[in-house]
Design an enzyme around this catalytic site. Sequence first.
Site, short mmCIF file in Angstrom:
data_model
loop_
_atom_site.label_atom_id
_atom_site.label_comp_id
_atom_site.label_asym_id
_atom_site.label_seq_id
_atom_site.Cartn_x
_atom_site.Cartn_y
_atom_site.Cartn_z
N GLN A 100 0.84 -1.19 0.00
CA GLN A 100 0.00 0.00 0.00
C GLN A 100 0.88 1.26 0.00
O GLN A 100 0.39 2.36 -0.11
CB GLN A 100 -0.90 0.00 1.24
CG GLN A 100 -1.84 -1.19 1.32
CD GLN A 100 -2.45 -1.32 2.70
OE1 GLN A 100 -3.47 -0.72 3.01
NE2 GLN A 100 -1.81 -2.10 3.56
N ASN A 101 2.20 1.05 0.16
CA ASN A 101 3.13 2.17 0.27
C ASN A 101 3.48 2.74 -1.10
O ASN A 101 3.56 2.00 -2.08
CB ASN A 101 4.40 1.72 1.00
CG ASN A 101 4.09 1.19 2.38
OD1 ASN A 101 3.01 1.42 2.92
ND2 ASN A 101 5.02 0.44 2.95
N HIS A 118 -1.45 1.52 -4.19
CA HIS A 118 -1.80 2.93 -4.01
C HIS A 118 -0.87 3.85 -4.81
O HIS A 118 -0.74 5.05 -4.49
CB HIS A 118 -1.80 3.29 -2.52
CG HIS A 118 -2.86 2.57 -1.75
ND1 HIS A 118 -2.82 2.42 -0.39
CD2 HIS A 118 -3.98 1.93 -2.16
CE1 HIS A 118 -3.88 1.72 0.02
NE2 HIS A 118 -4.60 1.42 -1.03
N CYS A 126 -0.78 13.78 -16.09
CA CYS A 126 -1.67 14.92 -16.34
C CYS A 126 -3.11 14.53 -16.03
O CYS A 126 -3.57 13.47 -16.47
CB CYS A 126 -1.57 15.33 -17.81
SG CYS A 126 -2.85 16.49 -18.32
N CYS A 129 -5.02 14.66 -19.95
CA CYS A 129 -4.70 13.70 -21.02
C CYS A 129 -4.01 12.44 -20.48
O CYS A 129 -3.70 11.53 -21.25
CB CYS A 129 -3.82 14.37 -22.08
SG CYS A 129 -2.16 14.73 -21.48
N CYS A 146 0.86 20.23 -17.89
CA CYS A 146 1.13 19.39 -19.07
C CYS A 146 1.10 20.26 -20.32
O CYS A 146 0.53 21.36 -20.30
CB CYS A 146 0.05 18.32 -19.14
SG CYS A 146 0.10 17.31 -20.63
N CYS A 148 -0.73 19.89 -22.63
CA CYS A 148 -2.14 20.08 -23.00
C CYS A 148 -2.80 21.13 -22.11
O CYS A 148 -3.96 21.47 -22.30
CB CYS A 148 -2.91 18.76 -22.90
SG CYS A 148 -3.34 18.32 -21.20
N THR A 186 0.46 -2.98 8.72
CA THR A 186 -0.72 -2.27 8.23
C THR A 186 -1.85 -2.36 9.26
O THR A 186 -2.01 -3.40 9.91
CB THR A 186 -1.21 -2.81 6.87
OG1 THR A 186 -2.38 -2.08 6.46
CG2 THR A 186 -1.54 -4.30 6.94
N ASN A 211 3.00 -6.84 13.52
CA ASN A 211 2.60 -5.47 13.82
C ASN A 211 3.00 -5.15 15.25
O ASN A 211 3.20 -6.07 16.06
CB ASN A 211 1.07 -5.33 13.66
CG ASN A 211 0.66 -3.87 13.52
OD1 ASN A 211 0.95 -3.05 14.38
ND2 ASN A 211 -0.01 -3.55 12.44
N1 APR Z 1 6.77 -2.70 12.58
C1 APR Z 1 5.55 -3.29 12.41
N2 APR Z 1 4.37 -2.59 12.42
C2 APR Z 1 4.44 -1.26 12.65
C3 APR Z 1 5.69 -0.58 12.87
C4 APR Z 1 6.88 -1.37 12.83
N3 APR Z 1 8.08 -0.82 13.02
N4 APR Z 1 5.42 0.74 13.07
C5 APR Z 1 4.06 0.90 12.98
N5 APR Z 1 3.48 -0.31 12.72
C6 APR Z 1 2.06 -0.59 12.49
C7 APR Z 1 1.08 0.26 13.31
O1 APR Z 1 0.79 -0.34 14.55
C8 APR Z 1 -0.15 0.28 12.38
O2 APR Z 1 -1.01 -0.83 12.65
O3 APR Z 1 1.80 -0.26 11.15
C9 APR Z 1 0.43 0.09 10.98
C10 APR Z 1 0.37 1.32 10.09
O4 APR Z 1 -0.99 1.57 9.83
P1 APR Z 1 -1.45 2.88 9.04
O5 APR Z 1 -0.71 4.05 9.53
O6 APR Z 1 -2.94 2.89 9.08
O7 APR Z 1 -0.93 2.62 7.55
P2 APR Z 1 -1.53 1.65 6.42
O8 APR Z 1 -2.24 0.49 7.00
O9 APR Z 1 -0.45 1.40 5.46
O10 APR Z 1 -2.62 2.66 5.74
C11 APR Z 1 -3.31 2.21 4.62
O11 APR Z 1 -4.24 4.40 4.30
O12 APR Z 1 -3.84 6.63 4.50
C12 APR Z 1 -4.00 5.61 3.58
O13 APR Z 1 -3.18 5.40 1.39
C13 APR Z 1 -2.77 5.40 2.72
O14 APR Z 1 -1.71 3.33 2.05
C14 APR Z 1 -2.27 4.02 3.15
C15 APR Z 1 -3.53 3.36 3.65
#
Ligand code: APR
Length: 246
Positions: A100-101, A118, A126, A129, A146, A148, A186, A211
């Site tokens: 998602q990064n 993402h 642009c 176009c 752009c 255009c 995540t 996590n």
């Molecule tokens: N190691 C493991 N997990 C970690 C660490 C780490 N060092 N540091 C933080 N975390 C965990 C947090 O506890 C949290 O659950 O990573 C998670 C990050 O969650 P978010 O900040 O919500 O990010 P993400 O899940 O990638 O967000 C999804 O939301 O804002 C939009 O488009 C953006 O791609 C993003 C999407």
Amino acid sequence: MNIDRSLIEKLKSSRSVIFFTGAGISAESGIPTFRGKDGIWNKLKPEELANFDAFIRNPDMVWEWYNHRKLIIHNSQPNKGHLTIAEMQNHFDEVTVITQNIDNLHSRAGSKNIFELHGNIERNYCVNCKRFYNKELDFSNGVPKCECGGLIRPDVVWFGEYLPDDQFKGSEKASMNTDIFFIVGTSAVVYPAAGLVFTAKQSGAVLVEINLVKTEISSSVDYSFFGEAGTILPNILEAYESSIVS
Ligand code: APR
């Protein structure tokens, strides 16, 4: 750190492994996450910065923010978490990263098979176009335009926008055909990305979550590791490597 023996045995019998990652895997590289303590969205409003209408209303402000993030990303390096995932390519037939990064750190770490759900902060296009501009943009005359006449925007997915079809379809297909599905850093609250966890589960994959804290999907996984990805991933690889030599 003790890594559950049964997970190592599952890794030893696996052909395909997926790493589904979020902002948490880049936190140890100095890139802020979005939610949780010190999360970006605690300070800034996504509705003012990460959506199309906000961009059209105030492109200067949105670009100022993305250029700030780009600077942080350019001054960052892949960490042990990214590097271990890349290293896993030497141990399994198929290693896929679904991220998602937008920070490009998996690619800079050496991972080859990457789906970017993402988008990517290094690409721009642009709004009219759709022509791509991937070289460094010139902001000396304000927000770049752009040929255009259309505004150029970063190639990132904003709230309310569809994910790139090829990236999402490819991620779904991979998630239906994998042995182990790691969920790393995540909060798993943003859909449709987070839905891939259940696609993998329904297809029989073993789910492993890494996590700092419990998340929305913790009750659905087979293995949970609470701690930093940059520590836990190398420990899992080490335990796996020592099990294949002994
Ligand atoms: N190691 C493991 N997990 C970690 C660490 C780490 N060092 N540091 C933080 N975390 C965990 C947090 O506890 C949290 O659950 O990573 C998670 C990050 O969650 P978010 O900040 O919500 O990010 P993400 O899940 O990638 O967000 C999804 O939301 O804002 C939009 O488009 C953006 O791609 C993003 C999407």
